[in-house]
Scaffold this active site. Structure first.
Site, PDB file in Angstrom:
ATOM      1  N   HIS A   1      -1.422  -4.117  31.706  1.00 43.98           N
ATOM      2  CA  HIS A   1      -1.324  -4.446  30.270  1.00 43.98           C
ATOM      3  C   HIS A   1       0.091  -4.847  29.869  1.00 43.98           C
ATOM      4  O   HIS A   1       0.312  -5.254  28.727  1.00 43.98           O
ATOM      5  CB  HIS A   1      -1.780  -3.266  29.407  1.00 43.98           C
ATOM      6  CG  HIS A   1      -3.210  -2.885  29.621  1.00 43.98           C
ATOM      7  ND1 HIS A   1      -4.244  -3.784  29.468  1.00 43.98           N
ATOM      8  CD2 HIS A   1      -3.794  -1.718  30.012  1.00 43.98           C
ATOM      9  CE1 HIS A   1      -5.393  -3.182  29.740  1.00 43.98           C
ATOM     10  NE2 HIS A   1      -5.152  -1.928  30.075  1.00 43.98           N
TER      11      HIS A   1
ATOM     12  N   ASP B   1     -10.166  -3.336  36.967  1.00 38.28           N
ATOM     13  CA  ASP B   1      -9.999  -2.208  36.046  1.00 38.28           C
ATOM     14  C   ASP B   1     -11.034  -2.381  34.923  1.00 38.28           C
ATOM     15  O   ASP B   1     -11.492  -3.493  34.646  1.00 38.28           O
ATOM     16  CB  ASP B   1      -8.571  -2.230  35.481  1.00 38.28           C
ATOM     17  CG  ASP B   1      -8.257  -1.033  34.601  1.00 38.28           C
ATOM     18  OD1 ASP B   1      -7.711  -0.047  35.129  1.00 38.28           O
ATOM     19  OD2 ASP B   1      -8.555  -1.085  33.378  1.00 38.28           O
TER      20      ASP B   1
ATOM     21  N   HIS C   1     -10.513  -2.289  31.839  1.00 37.15           N
ATOM     22  CA  HIS C   1      -9.925  -3.044  30.720  1.00 37.15           C
ATOM     23  C   HIS C   1      -9.441  -4.419  31.179  1.00 37.15           C
ATOM     24  O   HIS C   1      -9.009  -4.576  32.318  1.00 37.15           O
ATOM     25  CB  HIS C   1      -8.732  -2.269  30.138  1.00 37.15           C
ATOM     26  CG  HIS C   1      -9.049  -0.879  29.696  1.00 37.15           C
ATOM     27  ND1 HIS C   1      -8.874   0.220  30.518  1.00 37.15           N
ATOM     28  CD2 HIS C   1      -9.545  -0.409  28.522  1.00 37.15           C
ATOM     29  CE1 HIS C   1      -9.236   1.317  29.861  1.00 37.15           C
ATOM     30  NE2 HIS C   1      -9.651   0.964  28.654  1.00 37.15           N
TER      31      HIS C   1
ATOM     32  N   ASP D   1     -11.451   3.493  36.188  1.00 39.33           N
ATOM     33  CA  ASP D   1     -12.013   3.801  34.865  1.00 39.33           C
ATOM     34  C   ASP D   1     -13.386   3.140  34.672  1.00 39.33           C
ATOM     35  O   ASP D   1     -14.025   3.333  33.637  1.00 39.33           O
ATOM     36  CB  ASP D   1     -11.049   3.483  33.709  1.00 39.33           C
ATOM     37  CG  ASP D   1     -10.216   2.243  33.909  1.00 39.33           C
ATOM     38  OD1 ASP D   1     -10.482   1.470  34.858  1.00 39.33           O
ATOM     39  OD2 ASP D   1      -9.285   2.023  33.102  1.00 39.33           O
TER      40      ASP D   1
HETATM   41  N1  Q9C Z   1      -7.300   7.603  24.595  1.00 38.76           N
HETATM   42  C1  Q9C Z   1      -5.258   1.276  31.793  1.00 38.76           C
HETATM   43  O1  Q9C Z   1      -6.379   1.556  32.167  1.00 38.76           O
HETATM   44  N2  Q9C Z   1      -6.804   3.148  24.938  1.00 38.76           N
HETATM   45  N3  Q9C Z   1      -4.872   1.397  30.508  1.00 38.76           N
HETATM   46  C2  Q9C Z   1      -6.799   4.552  25.004  1.00 38.76           C
HETATM   47  C3  Q9C Z   1      -8.237   6.538  24.552  1.00 38.76           C
HETATM   48  C4  Q9C Z   1      -5.823   2.530  25.807  1.00 38.76           C
HETATM   49  C5  Q9C Z   1      -5.829   1.843  29.508  1.00 38.76           C
HETATM   50  C6  Q9C Z   1      -7.678   5.226  24.007  1.00 38.76           C
HETATM   51  C7  Q9C Z   1      -6.347   2.318  27.194  1.00 38.76           C
HETATM   52  C8  Q9C Z   1      -5.306   1.817  28.133  1.00 38.76           C
HETATM   53  C9  Q9C Z   1      -4.215   0.846  32.756  1.00 38.76           C
HETATM   54 ZN    ZN Z   2      -8.106   0.509  32.434  1.00 37.60          ZN
END
Ligand code: Q9C
Ligand code: ZN
Length: 344
Positions: free
Chosen positions: A157, A191, A193, A284
């Site tokens: 990200h 991933d 995301h 994830d």
């Molecule tokens: N606590 C990666 O998987 N949203 N980043 C979080 C829930 C952000 C994920 C909300 C997710 C970022 C590298």
């Molecule tokens: Zn992620």
């Protein structure tokens, strides 16, 4: 040959993130990579390389991947910050914003969300993670068929000029940029995301007039519904000079559903005919993940790795997300078994 480059980075432990108005304990914990490390150590300790044997990523490489001014800002946090974590509150959004002089304003100028805290140790951890991915990339150039950079904090990200989504330096982009000096590089982001930072970096570099020998493809949750909320839609595919591809998916995706999409993405990559493949690897997508909603199983990661290795490319897996710490070691071990079967 196959090597694992492991950086647990004990000193990087952001205590909280600000999520939908509430402070919650930070999902990107030491235990994620510590548990992967334990599983890999039980399986095959002699294939592990530790930070003391990493090649340090050169400052010049960091400044080719990220905006030099952003790299300098990250480096300055080592002196600017204390042990206390800071979180941005006012964000640099859209174009044409002037660089603030005040420190919290400046942090927001380089941030995209309230999930990515910094303190005086953050930069060092990000540099070690980036050096793990960089070293793993060099090991492919030196002749290894496959490598796995088991690092945190994650990277995909983090864009040309921003931190975000628990990421500070883009480990995947650093590895892919390095390999792209030697040949064509496919990037596969699996991933949960969208890999917005990775796409941003190569798109910005192309816009600056440098031809990019990379082709990024990402499979992820629909960004209309899930973080990063800004990119990763199917109709976003780049331009004549720089192409990329997005496969957004709905909730509850099963092993079979995922694999059908993976095979399409792998065919796209095969058509590009790269010399190297860099995989942004997130767990994830696992059914038990606390912040996501796909339904992949532990045994599927073995199949995923085998399908990827079937491309017969020099392949680097870089650890991104995955927040179910009880299963993450088994998931990584399943992946590694598939990688090793694919070496044959
Ligand atoms: N606590 C990666 O998987 N949203 N980043 C979080 C829930 C952000 C994920 C909300 C997710 C970022 C590298
Ligand atoms: Zn992620």
């Amino acid at each position: 040959m196959f090597k694992e480059f492991v950086a647990v980075n004990l000193s990087h432990q952001p205590p909280y993130e600000l999520w939908e108005g509430r402070l919650i304990s930070h999902a990107e914990q030491v235990a994620r990579v510590a548990n992967i490390h334990d599983a890999l150590k039980r399986h095959n300790p002699e294939s592990i390389v530790y930070p003391e044997d990493f090649q340090q990523v050169p400052l010049e490489v960091l400044k080719q991947v990220h905006l030099p001014e952003y790299v300098d800002y990250l480096l300055s946090l080592r002196e600017k910050c204390s042990e206390d974590y800071w979180l941005a509150s006012s964000f640099g959004y859209g174009g044409g914003i002037r660089r603030p002089t005040e420190e919290h304003g400046l942090l927001g100028y380089y941030s995209m969300d309230s999930y990515t805290p910094v303190n005086n140790k953050t930069t060092e951890a990000a540099l070690i993670a980036a050096s793990g991915a960089y070293s793993a990339a060099l090991s492919l150039e030196a002749g290894n068929r496959a490598a796995y950079a088991v690092v945190r904090p994650p990277g995909h990200h983090s864009g040309k000029r921003n931190m975000g989504g628990y990421c500070y330096l883009n480990n995947t982009a650093i590895a892919a940029h390095t390999l792209s000096q030697q040949g064509r590089v496919g990037i596969l982001d699996v991933d949960y995301h969208h890999g917005n930072g990775t796409f941003d970096i190569f798109e910005q570099n192309q816009k600056q007039g440098e031809a990019q020998a990379v082709y990024p493809i990402s499979i992820h949750a629909d960004p209309g519904r899930k973080f990063p909320y800004r990119s990763g839609y199917e109709d976003q595919a780049g331009n004549d000079h720089f192409k990329y591809k997005n496969y957004p998916l709905g909730e509850g995706v099963t092993d079979e559903e995922y694999n059908r999409v993976l095979l399409k993405a792998l065919q796209d990559l095969a058509d590009y005919n790269p010399d190297f493949l860099v995989v942004s690897m997130g767990f994830d997508t696992y059914g038990g993940d606390p912040i996501a909603d796909f339904a992949l199983t532990t045994s599927y990661y073995r199949q995923m790795a085998k399908e990827i290795m079937d491309l017969k490319l020099k392949t680097l897996f870089v650890q991104e997300g995955g927040y179910e710490i009880e299963a993450i070691g088994d998931n990584a071990l399943s992946l590694v078994k598939g990688i090793k079967e694919g070496l044959k």
